[in-house]
Design an enzyme around this catalytic site. Structure first.
Site, PDB file in Angstrom:
ATOM      1  N   SER A   1       0.828  -1.202   0.000  1.00 46.95           N
ATOM      2  CA  SER A   1       0.000   0.000   0.000  1.00 46.95           C
ATOM      3  C   SER A   1       0.868   1.261   0.000  1.00 46.95           C
ATOM      4  CB  SER A   1      -0.877  -0.007   1.249  1.00 46.95           C
ATOM      5  OG  SER A   1      -1.613   1.182   1.320  1.00 46.95           O
TER       6      SER A   1
ATOM      7  N   CYS B   1       0.329   4.023  10.222  1.00 46.57           N
ATOM      8  CA  CYS B   1       0.892   5.152   9.471  1.00 46.57           C
ATOM      9  C   CYS B   1       1.571   6.112  10.450  1.00 46.57           C
ATOM     10  CB  CYS B   1      -0.204   5.893   8.703  1.00 46.57           C
ATOM     11  SG  CYS B   1       0.448   7.379   7.910  1.00 46.57           S
TER      12      CYS B   1
ATOM     13  N   ASN C   1       5.213  -1.841   8.735  1.00 44.45           N
ATOM     14  CA  ASN C   1       5.125  -0.529   8.109  1.00 44.45           C
ATOM     15  C   ASN C   1       6.497   0.151   8.310  1.00 44.45           C
ATOM     16  OD1 ASN C   1       4.257   1.988   7.045  1.00 44.45           O
ATOM     17  ND2 ASN C   1       2.172   1.612   7.770  1.00 44.45           N
TER      18      ASN C   1
ATOM     19  N   GLY D   1       8.973  -4.968   4.101  1.00 45.53           N
ATOM     20  CA  GLY D   1       9.966  -4.063   4.671  1.00 45.53           C
ATOM     21  C   GLY D   1      11.286  -4.257   3.964  1.00 45.53           C
TER      22      GLY D   1
END
Ligand code: SIN
Length: 302
Positions: A21, A131, A193, A244
């Site tokens: 994403s 995020c 993330n 990652g």
């Protein structure tokens, strides 16, 4: 002949390679470069209830072996995604997609997930509680196990599709957070993330990024991601999508050996728009090199 097919919550993918994403928008830009139907699937840009313009610029800083972004969840909002982006995507992509949903409150996650759950083009809902570039939402949820449990449980109560929770690495104990998602009913975990980072411009003596800090990604973070995927995959009983710093077929195999059932590719798409195509095409060669006949045989083997 090797087998690259993998299965996520009953959904069989031709291969485990999934653009992450925020690095593939809603697909159409990349369809100008190659037939995106060769992908396992992809995860679309983190979507919120309202349209978002994102953070002030500059939003990007380069680093050795990586980059820092502070995009700030720029997206057209859930209603535009359903009314425009998904119908557009249907013309070029004949597989289901992963819907990445972001938010600022449990109610917002619930609102968006309930709506996207009705879309037949969606195979998995990826709840992004990680995020690092927004205040009061995103990572603020993903760093507290109680919040992760609460969001997951609330989303699960209003959805029928598999829910994967996307975790932040900016925590002391990633296993505790993953277990909270599992306890809340998550069907899978996506991690990691970006890592919170910053750069300073020596000439201006100011942070390069207008928002000062941002999410650090790229090959430099691969060993950190691999370590967290390994820890989480060995601690939960639900599938893990690893990501990652993945930028080669070798990295995909290493992530799967750590315990990932599928692997997302992020920053590499921004360096080379053909990155995922090249990884998918190279995967059989690397599998043969290491005597791997079936990718399913190596999941968690390390
Ligand atoms: C952003 O839009 O700021 C990045 C999204 C994320 O890191 O989840």
């Amino acid at each position: 002949m090797v087998n690259t097919k993998v299965t996520l919550s009953g959904w069989e993918l031709d291969n485990p390679v999934i653009p992450a994403s925020g690095t593939f928008n809603f697909g159409k830009e990349f369809a100008d470069f190659y037939d995106i139907n060769m992908l396992g699937t992809f995860s679309f840009k983190g979507t919120t209830r309202e349209p978002r313009f994102g953070n002030p610029t500059p939003r990007i800083a380069e680093t050795p072996m990586g980059m820092i972004n502070s995009v700030g969840l720029q997206n057209p909002g859930i209603h535009a995604v359903i009314e425009h982006e998904l119908p557009e995507l249907k013309k070029i992509f004949n597989k289901k997609v992963i819907a990445n949903i972001s938010g600022y409150s449990v109610e917002e996650y619930v609102y968006c997930c309930q709506l996207i759950d009705k879309e037949e083009q969606v195979g998995i809902i990826e709840v992004n509680v990680s995020c690092p570039n927004v205040h009061g939402g995103g990572m603020a949820f993903g760093t507290d196990p109680k919040n992760v449990y609460e969001v997951t449980k609330a989303v699960k109560a209003v959805t029928t599709k598999p829910v994967y929770v996307k975790l932040s690495p900016n925590v002391t104990d990633i296993v505790e957070i993953a277990k909270a998602a599992e306890a809340g009913g998550a069907d899978g975990i996506s991690l990691i993330n970006t890592l919170l980072g910053m750069r300073i411009d020596l000439k201006t003596k100011k942070p390069v990024i207008a928002n000062k800090m941002g999410g650090f990604s790229g090959p430099a973070i691969f060993p950190v991601a691999l370590r967290m995927v390994y820890q989480v995959a060995h601690a939960v009983n639900i599938p893990v999508i690893g990501m990652g710093g993945v930028s080669s077929a070798e990295d995909v195999i290493e992530m799967m050996m750590a315990g990932a059932t599928a692997v997302q590719v992020g920053a590499a798409n921004l360096v080379n728009p053909y990155a995922c195509k090249e990884i998918i095409e190279d995967l059989p060669r690397v599998m043969e090199k290491y005597g791997i006949k079936d990718l399913n045989d190596i999941i968690g083997i390390a």
